[in-house]
Design an enzyme around this catalytic site. Structure first.
Site, short mmCIF file in Angstrom:
data_model
loop_
_atom_site.label_atom_id
_atom_site.label_comp_id
_atom_site.label_asym_id
_atom_site.label_seq_id
_atom_site.Cartn_x
_atom_site.Cartn_y
_atom_site.Cartn_z
N HIS A 293 0.88 -0.67 -0.24
CA HIS A 293 0.13 0.31 0.21
C HIS A 293 0.94 1.35 -0.22
O HIS A 293 0.39 2.35 0.30
CB HIS A 293 -0.71 0.46 0.85
N HIS B 19 -14.85 -5.47 2.70
CA HIS B 19 -14.21 -4.54 3.20
C HIS B 19 -13.17 -3.87 1.88
O HIS B 19 -12.92 -4.44 0.45
CB HIS B 19 -12.56 -4.67 3.35
N GLU C 231 -11.52 -1.72 0.74
CA GLU C 231 -10.00 -1.16 -0.16
C GLU C 231 -9.43 -2.11 -0.88
O GLU C 231 -9.76 -3.12 -1.65
CB GLU C 231 -8.47 -1.19 0.67
N ASP D 111 -7.09 -3.59 -2.29
CA ASP D 111 -6.03 -5.05 -2.13
C ASP D 111 -6.98 -6.24 -2.35
O ASP D 111 -6.76 -7.18 -2.59
CB ASP D 111 -5.15 -5.25 -1.11
N HIS E 57 -10.03 -1.11 9.88
CA HIS E 57 -9.10 -0.20 9.86
C HIS E 57 -9.71 0.72 8.72
O HIS E 57 -9.33 2.59 9.08
CB HIS E 57 -7.58 -0.43 9.83
N ASP F 129 -9.35 -7.47 7.25
CA ASP F 129 -8.34 -7.53 8.00
C ASP F 129 -7.83 -7.83 8.94
O ASP F 129 -6.73 -8.09 9.05
CB ASP F 129 -7.58 -5.76 7.48
N TYR G 48 2.08 -6.62 11.21
CA TYR G 48 1.25 -6.31 10.62
C TYR G 48 -0.25 -5.11 11.68
O TYR G 48 -0.64 -4.32 11.51
CB TYR G 48 0.05 -7.00 10.31
N HIS H 43 -5.31 -12.24 4.95
CA HIS H 43 -4.18 -11.74 4.52
C HIS H 43 -3.44 -12.77 4.93
O HIS H 43 -3.90 -12.74 6.97
CB HIS H 43 -2.83 -10.76 5.05
FE LIG Z 1 -7.52 -2.82 4.32
FE LIG Z 2 -6.07 -6.15 3.55
#
Ligand SMILES: [Fe+2]
Ligand SMILES: [Fe+2]
Ligand SMILES: Cc1cc2nc3c(=O)[nH]c(=O)nc-3n(C[C@H](O)[C@H](O)[C@H](O)COP(=O)(O)O)c2cc1C
Length: 401
Positions: free
Chosen positions: A24, A79, A81, A83, A146, A165, A193, A226
């Protein structure tokens, strides 16, 4: 390109990104990462989360071992985001889902990311349930863990928690489960992380775990977006306990010394401070910012009781790597630390004072005034540095026993 069965008819269909080193754009991932996606084959076929753009075809290839893409009925977006959503447009086009479930904040984020007016989005909230036939999906919004849109999904019939996450780690491996890898290496990735992404949201992580416990959810599988998944009772208990410690920022008798130096004087000061700390029985991590970046530093800072930051004065301020590290650290809001500032200078000597102001602004207790010295340290000046380490080391030892 095979899927991995987690329990009957529940599959991992994600992607291992062996080449990722820059996660990121702000965090280094020395061992790569994975983007996990999950498929459940029931009367309705559901696909959870997606992968980063460019990896969609690999995910679809894996999925195709279980069902044809067009047989997917539901997409669940925990989520938004990139990724986990970059491959969504490709996925929507290939699967033509009957419904896309996401949280209220997820809907907002989807509309801001994608041209998705014709996507069959259905908003779900904490407590909403969706039946797949034999299985139920229970949604639990985890806002700001987050991002505002983060959500977890629990499948009570299998005890599967798809946690987004939360509980994730950046670690590219051929293994998919925690019981197949070395636990202390896994712990380091979990810490790294958390410390670099989740730390400012520690109270929310604590509350989420409390909610899971008070709801009495029988969690048998923890499946983050992840890294490795957790499937044994020992590993599930271990990861939840470790998250509690991370979220509480549970301190060790440990000090981190981070510095940058041009001609090694500030480095010599760091070594002298370290010897005082070690005399008091502290574990010490010396981190020269030419060898460690800000994400390495945070991996060590979260459980340290004391943080020392040093810089030579450079053009009336601190060196740029130190400014970078302090900016990054401040945003991650480490709690309850004792701070110390130091540095060598030639004429104006602003760096150590500026660092002290930053650490104070982060809420650190600063029991010793910044230690500064002109050009090259004398024996007496190094002894004063050692004394600073000893003083703060004793405070830590008294506090933590
Ligand atoms: Fe994220
Ligand atoms: Fe992520
Ligand atoms: C490019 C450059 C700029 C500097 N700017 C300042 C300055 O603005 N104020 C100051 O007090 N010292 C300044 N110095 C002097 C250093 O702070 C001094 O040499 C110090 O002892 C270096 O510590 P170090 O050995 O940890 O790098 C500068 C040195 C260099 C090479």
């Amino acid at each position: 390109m095979h899927p991995v069965e987690i329990c009957k008819d529940v599959y991992w269909v994600g992607v291992v990104d062996w080449d990722c080193r820059d996660f990121h754009g702000y965090m280094t991932a020395p061992t790569g990462t994975t983007y996990n996606a999950f498929l459940i084959k029931d009367e309705k076929v559901a696909l959870f989360d997606s992968v980063k753009a460019g990896h969609g075809s690999e995910m679809l290839c894996r999925l195709a071992h279980v069902v044809k893409p067009e047989e997917v009925d539901y997409l669940i977006v925990n989520h938004v985001e990139m990724d986990h959503s970059g491959a969504l447009p490709e996925l929507v086009a290939r699967t033509k889902p009957e419904k896309i479930f996401t949280s209220p904040m997820g809907e907002r984020a989807l509309r801001a990311h994608f041209d998705c007016a014709d996507w069959p989005i259905e908003v779900v909230k904490t407590g909403s349930t969706v039946s797949l036939g034999k299985r139920t999906l229970q949604f639990l919004e985890t806002r700001m863990l987050h991002w505002p849109d983060n959500m977890a999904t629990f499948i009570p019939e299998d005890g599967v928690l798809i946690s987004s996450d939360a509980f994730g780690q950046n670690w590219a491996t051929s293994e998919r489960f925690a019981d197949e890898v070395n636990r202390s290496l896994l712990g380091k990735q979990l810490d790294r992380y958390f410390a670099n992404i989740v730390l400012p949201f520690s109270p929310i992580a604590q509350k989420t775990i409390e909610t899971i416990e008070t709801m009495g959810l029988d969690v048998r599988f923890v499946c983050p977006d992840h890294g490795l998944m957790f499937r044994t009772p020992e590993d599930v208990a271990w990861v939840i306990e470790r998250y509690k410690e991370l979220a509480a920022q549970k301190q060790k008798k440990k000090a981190v010394l981070v510095f940058d130096t041009m001609w090694h004087s500030t480095e010599r000061m760091a070594h002298a401070i370290a010897s005082g700390l070690m005399e008091q029985g502290l574990t010490v991590k010396l981190m020269n910012l030419h060898m460690f970046d800000h994400s390495d530093v945070m991996e060590e800072v979260w459980d340290a009781a004391a943080v020392f930051v040093g810089s030579a004065t450079h053009n009336n301020g601190m060196l740029p790597k130190v400014a970078d590290m302090l900016t990054y650290m401040k945003g991650l809001k480490p709690k309850g630390k004792i701070g110390g500032a130091f540095g060598s200078y030639g004429w104006s000597g602003e760096a150590a004072k500026d660092i002290a102001a930053w650490l104070t602004d982060m809420g650190m207790e600063m029991p010793v005034a910044p230690v500064r010295l002109l050009y090259v340290p004398t024996h007496e000046q190094l002894a004063a540095c050692t004394e600073m380490g000893r003083t703060i080391g004793k405070l830590v030892a008294d506090k933590l026993g």
